[in-house]
Design an enzyme around this catalytic site. Sequence first.
Site, mmCIF file in Angstrom:
data_model
loop_
_atom_site.group_PDB
_atom_site.id
_atom_site.type_symbol
_atom_site.label_atom_id
_atom_site.label_comp_id
_atom_site.label_asym_id
_atom_site.label_seq_id
_atom_site.Cartn_x
_atom_site.Cartn_y
_atom_site.Cartn_z
ATOM 1 N N PRO A 210 0.826 -1.218 0.000
ATOM 2 C CA PRO A 210 0.000 0.000 0.000
ATOM 3 C C PRO A 210 0.859 1.267 0.000
ATOM 4 O O PRO A 210 2.090 1.189 0.002
ATOM 5 C CB PRO A 210 -0.772 -0.125 1.322
ATOM 6 C CG PRO A 210 0.111 -0.936 2.205
ATOM 7 C CD PRO A 210 0.901 -1.848 1.316
ATOM 8 N N THR A 211 0.194 2.400 0.039
ATOM 9 C CA THR A 211 0.925 3.666 0.150
ATOM 10 C C THR A 211 1.395 3.832 1.590
ATOM 11 O O THR A 211 0.657 3.524 2.536
ATOM 12 C CB THR A 211 0.000 4.843 -0.246
ATOM 13 O OG1 THR A 211 -0.463 4.602 -1.571
ATOM 14 C CG2 THR A 211 0.736 6.164 -0.201
ATOM 15 N N ARG A 377 -7.110 5.826 -32.019
ATOM 16 C CA ARG A 377 -5.878 6.158 -31.282
ATOM 17 C C ARG A 377 -6.201 6.503 -29.836
ATOM 18 O O ARG A 377 -5.368 6.383 -28.958
ATOM 19 C CB ARG A 377 -5.173 7.353 -31.942
ATOM 20 C CG ARG A 377 -4.624 7.033 -33.318
ATOM 21 C CD ARG A 377 -4.156 8.276 -34.006
ATOM 22 N NE ARG A 377 -5.235 9.255 -34.147
ATOM 23 C CZ ARG A 377 -5.093 10.488 -34.608
ATOM 24 N NH1 ARG A 377 -3.887 10.910 -34.970
ATOM 25 N NH2 ARG A 377 -6.119 11.302 -34.715
ATOM 26 N N LEU A 383 -13.551 6.081 -20.217
ATOM 27 C CA LEU A 383 -13.908 7.489 -20.419
ATOM 28 C C LEU A 383 -15.276 7.764 -19.807
ATOM 29 O O LEU A 383 -16.016 8.608 -20.286
ATOM 30 C CB LEU A 383 -13.926 7.830 -21.914
ATOM 31 C CG LEU A 383 -12.558 7.933 -22.601
ATOM 32 C CD1 LEU A 383 -12.722 8.274 -24.076
ATOM 33 C CD2 LEU A 383 -11.669 8.976 -21.925
ATOM 34 N N PHE A 389 -12.108 7.686 -9.616
ATOM 35 C CA PHE A 389 -11.691 6.303 -9.385
ATOM 36 C C PHE A 389 -11.463 6.031 -7.905
ATOM 37 O O PHE A 389 -11.005 6.879 -7.164
ATOM 38 C CB PHE A 389 -10.442 5.951 -10.197
ATOM 39 C CG PHE A 389 -9.265 6.886 -10.004
ATOM 40 C CD1 PHE A 389 -8.389 6.747 -8.941
ATOM 41 C CD2 PHE A 389 -9.026 7.910 -10.911
ATOM 42 C CE1 PHE A 389 -7.296 7.597 -8.784
ATOM 43 C CE2 PHE A 389 -7.939 8.760 -10.760
ATOM 44 C CZ PHE A 389 -7.076 8.611 -9.698
ATOM 45 N N CYS A 393 -5.709 0.295 -6.153
ATOM 46 C CA CYS A 393 -4.551 0.337 -7.054
ATOM 47 C C CYS A 393 -4.300 1.668 -7.749
ATOM 48 O O CYS A 393 -3.173 2.150 -7.758
ATOM 49 C CB CYS A 393 -4.695 -0.741 -8.116
ATOM 50 S SG CYS A 393 -4.702 -2.381 -7.417
ATOM 51 N N ARG A 463 -12.140 -0.542 -0.741
ATOM 52 C CA ARG A 463 -10.917 0.227 -0.513
ATOM 53 C C ARG A 463 -10.908 1.494 -1.376
ATOM 54 O O ARG A 463 -11.187 1.449 -2.553
ATOM 55 C CB ARG A 463 -9.687 -0.637 -0.796
ATOM 56 C CG ARG A 463 -9.503 -1.719 0.284
ATOM 57 C CD ARG A 463 -8.367 -2.645 -0.031
ATOM 58 N NE ARG A 463 -8.654 -3.471 -1.186
ATOM 59 C CZ ARG A 463 -7.769 -4.315 -1.730
ATOM 60 N NH1 ARG A 463 -6.565 -4.412 -1.223
ATOM 61 N NH2 ARG A 463 -8.098 -5.045 -2.764
HETATM 62 C C1 UDX Z 1 -7.360 -1.457 -11.660
HETATM 63 C C2 UDX Z 1 -6.874 -1.821 -13.059
HETATM 64 O O1 UDX Z 1 -7.957 -1.697 -13.971
HETATM 65 C C3 UDX Z 1 -6.284 -3.223 -13.062
HETATM 66 O O2 UDX Z 1 -5.746 -3.520 -14.338
HETATM 67 C C4 UDX Z 1 -5.188 -3.295 -12.010
HETATM 68 O O3 UDX Z 1 -4.570 -4.555 -11.986
HETATM 69 C C5 UDX Z 1 -5.758 -2.951 -10.667
HETATM 70 O O4 UDX Z 1 -6.337 -1.642 -10.718
HETATM 71 P P1 UDX Z 1 -9.565 -1.912 -10.270
HETATM 72 O O5 UDX Z 1 -9.019 -0.893 -9.334
HETATM 73 O O6 UDX Z 1 -10.029 -3.190 -9.712
HETATM 74 O O7 UDX Z 1 -8.466 -2.296 -11.369
HETATM 75 O O8 UDX Z 1 -10.829 -1.315 -11.053
HETATM 76 P P2 UDX Z 1 -11.062 -0.493 -12.386
HETATM 77 O O9 UDX Z 1 -12.016 -1.217 -13.219
HETATM 78 O O10 UDX Z 1 -9.790 -0.109 -13.010
HETATM 79 O O11 UDX Z 1 -11.819 0.797 -11.837
HETATM 80 C C6 UDX Z 1 -11.160 1.712 -10.963
HETATM 81 C C7 UDX Z 1 -12.076 2.840 -10.585
HETATM 82 O O12 UDX Z 1 -12.271 3.716 -11.674
HETATM 83 C C8 UDX Z 1 -13.468 2.423 -10.137
HETATM 84 O O13 UDX Z 1 -13.814 3.199 -9.008
HETATM 85 C C9 UDX Z 1 -14.353 2.752 -11.300
HETATM 86 O O14 UDX Z 1 -15.664 3.049 -10.913
HETATM 87 C C10 UDX Z 1 -13.651 3.980 -11.870
HETATM 88 N N1 UDX Z 1 -13.867 4.191 -13.298
HETATM 89 C C11 UDX Z 1 -13.469 3.251 -14.202
HETATM 90 C C12 UDX Z 1 -14.439 5.380 -13.735
HETATM 91 O O15 UDX Z 1 -14.775 6.253 -12.950
HETATM 92 N N2 UDX Z 1 -14.594 5.581 -15.084
HETATM 93 C C13 UDX Z 1 -14.217 4.647 -16.003
HETATM 94 O O16 UDX Z 1 -14.396 4.905 -17.198
HETATM 95 C C14 UDX Z 1 -13.623 3.444 -15.542
#
Ligand code: UDX
Length: 668
Positions: A210-211, A377, A383, A389, A393, A463
């Site tokens: 973790p951080t 591209r 998006l 997010f 991770c 998390r």
């Molecule tokens: C991420 C990576 O996708 C994965 O490859 C890596 O190994 C671990 O980290 P994860 O954190 O499980 O996976 O979820 P992810 O699907 O990437 O979503 C991350 C966050 O972004 C979520 O809160 C999701 O709701 C948000 N999100 C995702 C958006 O807000 N918009 C999007 O278009 C995509």
Amino acid sequence: MIPTTPMTPMTPLPLSVVDAEEITTLDDSTAPTTPDGSSSFSPNLRPQDDSSYRSVNSLSTAPFGAAAAAPAVRNVCCVGAGFVGGPTAAVIALHNPHICVTVVDRDEKRIRRWNSKHPPIYEPGLNDILRIARDGSRGCVFNDGPTNHGGSDAIRCETVSPDDRGGRCEGQKRASINSVAARLPNLVFTTDVAKCVSEADVVLIAVNTPTKRRGNGAGSATDMAAFEAVTALVAQHASPGAIIVEKSTVPCRTAQLVQDTLALYRPGVHFEVLSNPEFLAAGTAINDLLHADRILIGSNNTASGNRAAAALASVYASWIPAARIITTNLFSSELAKLVANSMLAQRISSINSIAAVCDATGADVDEVARAVGADPRIGSKFLKAGIGFGGSCLKKDVLSLAYLAETLVLPEVARYWLAVVEMNEFARNRLVSRVLQCLNNTLAGKKVTVLGFAFKKDTNDTRESPALDIIRALEKEGPEEIAVYDPLCTPTQMAEEIGHFAGPGVLRSNGGPVAVYADAYAACQGSDAVLITTEFDEFKNRPVEADGGAGNLEELPPNQNSALDAEDHLSRLNPIPLCDKDCPECQREHLNASTVSYYGTGNDDEHARKARLDWTRIYYHMKRPHWVLDGRGVLDIATMEHVGFRVESVGRRSRLTKSSSPGNHKCW
Ligand code: UDX
């Protein structure tokens, strides 16, 4: 400068006694049993492109590393039974019945759960794989293709011994009958770190990184404490020549530190170190493993480094096409993992910054994303604008990359990446500001409902969930009630985590405003504003069939990996291990079912699929003017407004709450 704490010899982690019997029975694991070599029924579990399978030794097309004879791998040990280690080991074991896979962790409770019907994590498809790899399975015979295994197509279910399978397969192919031989367990969860590490040809280190929370680099550097401790332990117990693999996400150049630690504990003994980062997303981890778009293996570009890479590649080659196995140098592999997550985060922050511009101008962020993403591209995925997010991770890895840049005296690079995290916080804060704006700048005497507690859909992982920050911020405004509901997190889990994060005093049971619900309708009853904070399909107001492929989150791999005939029409599965009488998880389930520790009439079955919400029903039980704030862009606004709701959605046009004049778009 390297952004890690230098590794020093550490006292080994405390070990507990283990039942050696558990492990010694595994050498008899069977070979692949179905005609195509797969150990499963479902197409989901089949290689996507059989023709491009490569042999263990065919690394010659790889961009890095020469063709190398791969030593046969018979025993893999994964240290760390968490979100990465558990699912990864399970899929490796499923597809390599000839390999004994052990997962070790010093946490006895966690290991006990992995060995029970209550695994400590939920991932669609994981249980089915555990049932086969951990528990072994009975042989069976079935007709006409693996998907037609139900009802009358099922010919016979019986114990087919591993020795029987060759002849039976041959005979049955001619008669269009398939057989699956019995399979012995080859996946073991145990706390005996020393024993399992010492027996392994390949040791995967998959512990939490973790951080850092305190000290030098707090808030951005990676906390290497667990990784360092496990590396020291592995260094002491690994058998000479074992391949040590970094599975955890680590700062660039950590492999050098692993090598140094090995040399410190075992001078003169040769070990190869590999980097093999995971790319698993919560909620789709099993799909991501079964149909990985790439397997990245970093190694030393030496003869023995290439041999080690080929050995690890051979484990994945059981189900991953050769073209998807990428080999690089060690540090490129380590860095690529950080960059992959940082670039995903960057895309989300980019579109969220544009959502703010949309709110201020009257443009629609989904329309902008669709237009922009049509350029191959740029691409259309990741998006989806919203409240940003979460998860363990993305933020951690952006911060780690920024810290790396800082320590390399590249402040411009560090600032660039830190802006991605700042924009993410901006996105979360905007939702809370907007709630206040809609409710006349006060929450006193009001009820606000938060739909969605997990950080993303189809997981109960919370998390870094935006919902937690939002609940805490709302609580500071002194509302009468904050009602929280999630389709996958149990009320018990939510109460525990909210209490831990915001203090137990915020919970209704302790006189605070936060109440957890097992039923969405009860959570919305009498509410002044309903917030959507996770993109669960259950919250959508479109019919299921109208959803197909709309929106970027929808385009992620489907969660249809209940791949191993979960209903077990062929009686292939062995009984689930029985829990002890005093099993705490059984007791907790029982308690949840029989006491009112939460509100509403729903059940506490954390993984039960819930139907889509009936928004009309919610409408009639909410307070006027029926505010819904869609932080994830899951609602069709026009339909909601037709019912009578007033809707605010991140970066999306609402007919009622926005005019076309830019001056009226400043509330977010
Ligand atoms: C991420 C990576 O996708 C994965 O490859 C890596 O190994 C671990 O980290 P994860 O954190 O499980 O996976 O979820 P992810 O699907 O990437 O979503 C991350 C966050 O972004 C979520 O809160 C999701 O709701 C948000 N999100 C995702 C958006 O807000 N918009 C999007 O278009 C995509």
